[in-house]
Design a protein around this motif. Structure first.
Motif, mmCIF file in Angstrom:
data_model
loop_
_atom_site.group_PDB
_atom_site.id
_atom_site.type_symbol
_atom_site.label_atom_id
_atom_site.label_comp_id
_atom_site.label_asym_id
_atom_site.label_seq_id
_atom_site.Cartn_x
_atom_site.Cartn_y
_atom_site.Cartn_z
ATOM 1 N N GLY A 6 71.868 66.630 5.102
ATOM 2 C CA GLY A 6 71.216 67.150 3.908
ATOM 3 C C GLY A 6 69.908 67.806 4.277
ATOM 4 N N GLY A 7 69.374 68.615 3.375
ATOM 5 C CA GLY A 7 68.125 69.318 3.617
ATOM 6 C C GLY A 7 66.941 68.357 3.673
ATOM 7 N N ALA A 8 65.789 68.912 3.994
ATOM 8 C CA ALA A 8 64.568 68.105 4.068
ATOM 9 C C ALA A 8 64.234 67.496 2.714
ATOM 10 C CB ALA A 8 63.406 68.988 4.533
ATOM 11 N N PHE A 9 63.732 66.272 2.724
ATOM 12 C CA PHE A 9 63.215 65.596 1.521
ATOM 13 C C PHE A 9 64.266 65.393 0.431
ATOM 14 C CE2 PHE A 9 59.639 68.418 3.031
ATOM 15 C CZ PHE A 9 58.971 67.427 3.742
ATOM 16 N N GLN A 10 65.523 65.365 0.783
ATOM 17 C CA GLN A 10 66.571 65.258 -0.249
ATOM 18 C C GLN A 10 66.934 63.818 -0.597
ATOM 19 O OE1 GLN A 10 67.832 68.070 -2.013
ATOM 20 N NE2 GLN A 10 65.882 68.556 -1.039
ATOM 21 N N GLY A 11 66.372 62.854 0.129
ATOM 22 C CA GLY A 11 66.654 61.450 -0.193
ATOM 23 C C GLY A 11 67.768 60.865 0.655
ATOM 24 N N GLU A 47 65.247 65.346 15.094
ATOM 25 C CA GLU A 47 63.986 65.161 15.825
ATOM 26 C C GLU A 47 64.253 64.724 17.269
ATOM 27 O OE1 GLU A 47 60.940 66.000 14.913
ATOM 28 O OE2 GLU A 47 61.808 66.740 13.037
ATOM 29 N N GLN A 78 69.174 66.048 9.541
ATOM 30 C CA GLN A 78 68.762 67.067 8.577
ATOM 31 C C GLN A 78 69.572 68.352 8.770
ATOM 32 O OE1 GLN A 78 64.785 69.624 7.653
ATOM 33 N NE2 GLN A 78 64.447 67.487 8.152
ATOM 34 N N ASP A 79 69.959 68.940 7.651
ATOM 35 C CA ASP A 79 70.610 70.241 7.668
ATOM 36 C C ASP A 79 69.513 71.290 7.863
ATOM 37 O OD1 ASP A 79 71.658 72.707 7.031
ATOM 38 O OD2 ASP A 79 72.748 72.021 5.272
ATOM 39 N N ILE A 80 69.522 71.927 9.044
ATOM 40 C CA ILE A 80 68.492 72.943 9.343
ATOM 41 C C ILE A 80 69.162 74.296 9.599
ATOM 42 C CG2 ILE A 80 66.798 71.319 10.290
ATOM 43 C CD1 ILE A 80 67.809 72.159 13.120
ATOM 44 N N PHE A 81 70.304 74.515 8.942
ATOM 45 C CA PHE A 81 71.181 75.617 9.366
ATOM 46 C C PHE A 81 71.225 76.817 8.426
ATOM 47 C CE2 PHE A 81 73.038 71.440 10.549
ATOM 48 C CZ PHE A 81 72.587 71.438 11.857
ATOM 49 N N ARG A 95 68.174 74.687 16.711
ATOM 50 C CA ARG A 95 69.137 74.861 15.618
ATOM 51 C C ARG A 95 70.559 74.848 16.158
ATOM 52 N NH1 ARG A 95 69.462 79.713 11.165
ATOM 53 N NH2 ARG A 95 70.202 80.969 12.897
ATOM 54 N N ARG A 114 76.896 64.646 2.176
ATOM 55 C CA ARG A 114 75.776 65.574 2.096
ATOM 56 C C ARG A 114 74.940 65.147 0.893
ATOM 57 N NH1 ARG A 114 75.479 71.012 -1.005
ATOM 58 N NH2 ARG A 114 73.563 71.906 -0.212
ATOM 59 N N PHE B 131 66.448 75.712 -3.899
ATOM 60 C CA PHE B 131 66.753 74.867 -2.741
ATOM 61 C C PHE B 131 66.196 75.521 -1.488
ATOM 62 C CE2 PHE B 131 69.227 72.817 0.535
ATOM 63 C CZ PHE B 131 69.240 71.510 0.104
ATOM 64 N N TYR B 133 65.290 73.838 1.552
ATOM 65 C CA TYR B 133 65.145 72.673 2.431
ATOM 66 C C TYR B 133 66.015 72.694 3.685
ATOM 67 C CZ TYR B 133 63.400 71.247 -2.104
ATOM 68 O OH TYR B 133 62.748 71.210 -3.294
ATOM 69 N N SER B 134 66.704 73.763 3.954
ATOM 70 C CA SER B 134 67.681 73.709 5.042
ATOM 71 C C SER B 134 67.515 74.819 6.066
ATOM 72 C CB SER B 134 69.102 73.739 4.470
ATOM 73 O OG SER B 134 69.387 72.513 3.837
ATOM 74 N N ASP B 135 66.285 75.072 6.478
ATOM 75 C CA ASP B 135 66.113 76.046 7.551
ATOM 76 C C ASP B 135 65.490 75.379 8.785
ATOM 77 O OD1 ASP B 135 63.831 75.651 6.162
ATOM 78 O OD2 ASP B 135 63.229 77.745 6.041
ATOM 79 N N ALA B 136 65.679 76.028 9.920
ATOM 80 C CA ALA B 136 65.169 75.469 11.172
ATOM 81 C C ALA B 136 63.766 76.005 11.412
ATOM 82 C CB ALA B 136 66.098 75.835 12.318
ATOM 83 N N ALA B 151 60.723 68.890 -3.791
ATOM 84 C CA ALA B 151 61.898 68.031 -3.615
ATOM 85 C C ALA B 151 61.770 66.757 -4.442
ATOM 86 C CB ALA B 151 62.097 67.687 -2.143
ATOM 87 N N ARG B 155 64.462 65.752 -7.283
ATOM 88 C CA ARG B 155 65.231 64.493 -7.269
ATOM 89 C C ARG B 155 65.016 63.701 -8.544
ATOM 90 N NH1 ARG B 155 63.290 62.382 -1.646
ATOM 91 N NH2 ARG B 155 64.107 60.411 -2.405
#
Lengths: 124, 181
Positions: A6-11, A47, A78-81, A95, A114, B131, B133-136, B151, B155
């Motif tokens: 999941g993305g950053a800070f998504q829980g 990380e 984390q999804d960084i894609f 990445r 996710r 949204f 939150y999903s980049d490198a 975020a 939530r």
């Protein structure tokens, strides 16, 4: 193994704690190039990857070799894609390697979740 | 009913939100809560595009850049409200001075609670976020604080919502509840 992405800070961690009844003691937080598979849950695989690519560790090889140690774990990455291609070569490698690892772990996982805004989307 | 909509930029979130708002209003009053405070000509152009896009749909526009609850002093709580967007609202609250990176985190936290209260105070609310939150990338502290605050609000809203939708290329991924039908 259960994979949570999941993305950053998504829980993601809150979700894992609630779903799998974990406490802080059950979770290893990756901040550098070390990992403790004795914990039930590994948080921040990205990380660990980030630190490992600085010292040239082959991540896929590392995870394959330690498969027995994490085959019953809860892994969180984390999804960084989804952004544009990063300008820095090290960020591109980060990445790419994280993506390769996630695909491998997805294949090995018995479930993949996710987390989107705190909600679970079951992918596998 | 509370509907929360997020997803990547330029994917059609606003259009979907507009259609749902009109549908939920069932012929009643429906408001477009515009939160962006334009800073330049590019922003003005974006606002013009959005106004054009909702032309003829019967929206009453309310402009409120900060303190979202203030718009309930004059608007009819029995109406249907589309809030577009949490992203812009938070930007105004977290950065009191748009030209200065000084952050008001307390104000951002209050803003998050206010948006949930707002959604729960009206008959129907359709709330749009982004949204991001999903980049490198490894962002600076200011950007990370902004992403984390957004975020946190997302939530909270998702938890309080009856319906949660992620929009991808104009399509809906339903994460919670059922589409109003």
């Amino acid at each position: 193994m259960k994979l949570i992405i999941g993305g950053a800070f998504q829980g993601k961690m809150e979700f894992a704690k609630e779903k799998y009844n974990l406490t802080d003691e059950d979770i290893f937080m990756c901040t550098a190039d070390e990992i403790d598979f004795s914990k039930a849950c590994i948080y921040g695989i990205e990380e660990f990857v980030y630190a490992c690519i600085q010292n040239g560790t082959d991540l896929l090889k590392f995870f394959t070799e330690h498969k027995e140690e994490w085959s019953g774990s809860i892994l969180i990455c984390q999804d960084i894609f989804c952004g544009v291609v990063p300008l820095g070569a090290d960020m591109r490698e980060w990445r790419q390697v994280t993506g390769q690892l996630c695909k491998y772990l997805s294949g090995e996982a018995e479930s993949v979740s996710r987390i989107f805004c705190g909600l679970e989307q079951k992918l596998k | 009913m509370i509907v929360f909509i997020s997803g990547g930029a330029k994917n059609g979130k606003s259009t979907i939100a507009q259609d749902l708002t009109v549908q939920l209003s069932a012929g009643g009053t429906h408001y477009y809560v515009a939160t962006m405070i334009p800073a330049d000509e590019e922003d003005n152009e974006r606002i013009r595009r959005h106004i054009e896009d909702r032309d003829g749909l019967g929206f009453e526009t309310i402009e409120v850049g900060r303190n979202i609850l203030s718009c309930l002093e004059t608007a009819d709580c029995g109406g249907t409200f589309m809030l577009d967007s949490v992203t812009a609202l938070l930007l105004n609250e977290l950065f009191p001075d748009p030209l200065c990176p000084e952050m008001d985190v307390e104000s951002a936290r209050r803003c998050g609670n206010d948006v949930v209260t707002f959604a729960q105070s009206v008959k129907n609310a359709v709330i749009v976020s982004d949204f991001i939150y999903s980049d490198a990338a490894r962002y600076d502290k200011v950007t990370e604080t902004y992403r984390k605050c957004l975020a946190d609000i997302d939530r909270k809203l998702a938890a309080a919502s009856d319906v949660v939708i992620e929009v991808a290329a104009g399509n809906m991924i339903l994460h919670k509840g059922e589409l109003p039908g």
